[in-house]
Design an enzyme around this catalytic site. Structure first.
Site, short mmCIF file in Angstrom:
data_model
loop_
_atom_site.label_atom_id
_atom_site.label_comp_id
_atom_site.label_asym_id
_atom_site.label_seq_id
_atom_site.Cartn_x
_atom_site.Cartn_y
_atom_site.Cartn_z
N CYS A 11 1.00 -1.08 0.02
CA CYS A 11 -0.08 -0.02 0.04
C CYS A 11 0.96 1.37 0.15
CB CYS A 11 -0.84 -0.02 1.20
SG CYS A 11 -1.81 1.69 1.33
N PHE A 12 0.74 2.13 -0.88
CA PHE A 12 1.51 3.26 -0.96
C PHE A 12 1.33 4.44 0.18
CE2 PHE A 12 -1.33 4.77 -4.87
CZ PHE A 12 -2.61 4.99 -3.99
#
EC number: 1.8.4.11
Length: 166
Positions: A11-12
């Site tokens: 997840c960024f």
């Protein structure tokens, strides 16, 4: 000298927060890298087979933060043997990857991964490719954990704290 590298760490949101805290990082931005569609939306990346990875664009000063150190710090917050999964997030968009724009970076990336592989019994699953495309994620994803401090993240608070001192 200022340089840019693109790193996928699941997840960024957490990746951006983590990298932004490291001394020598000048700026971060989240987006979608190396997929098969142009200008994808978050919904498309999550629900369609766009092939994009949630990725952090990292601009850094390599006289302060050499790429070798940046990669070592990256390896500390991922499971480098996990395929398309980090923490509770699963799907091709959550794969790990290092996407370079400067061919010379391969001379640093490859030995770094070889050294990392010595620590694991399973194969390293970090994708290493030239950056083909990067599309900025929607504004609400930029600096998400700064705007939403209690938001979900697979990277723990202790990692954020250690990034400040790296």
């Amino acid at each position: 000298m200022n340089k840019t590298i693109y790193i996928a760490a699941g997840c960024f949101w957490g990746g951006e927060k983590y990298f932004s805290l490291i001394h020598g990082v000048l700026s971060t931005k989240v987006g979608y890298a190396n997929g098969t569609t142009s200008n994808p939306t978050y919904e498309e990346v999550c629900h369609n087979n766009t092939g994009h990875a949630e990725t952090v664009e990292i601009q850094y000063d390599d006289s302060i933060l050499p790429l070798e150190k940046l990669l070592r710090l990256y390896y500390e917050v991922i499971d480098p043997t996990s395929v398309n999964k980090q923490g509770g997030d699963q799907g091709i968009q959550y794969r790990t990857g290092i996407y370079y724009i400067d061919e010379a970076d391969l001379e640093i990336i490859k030995p770094s991964l070889e050294e990392l592989a010595k620590k694991y019994d399973k194969p390293i699953a970090i994708e290493v490719k030239q950056l083909l495309h990067f599309y900025d994620a929607e504004e609400y994803h930029q600096k998400y954990l700064d705007k939403n401090p209690s938001g979900y993240c697979h990277i723990g608070q202790c990692a954020f704290d250690s990034a400040k001192n790296a």
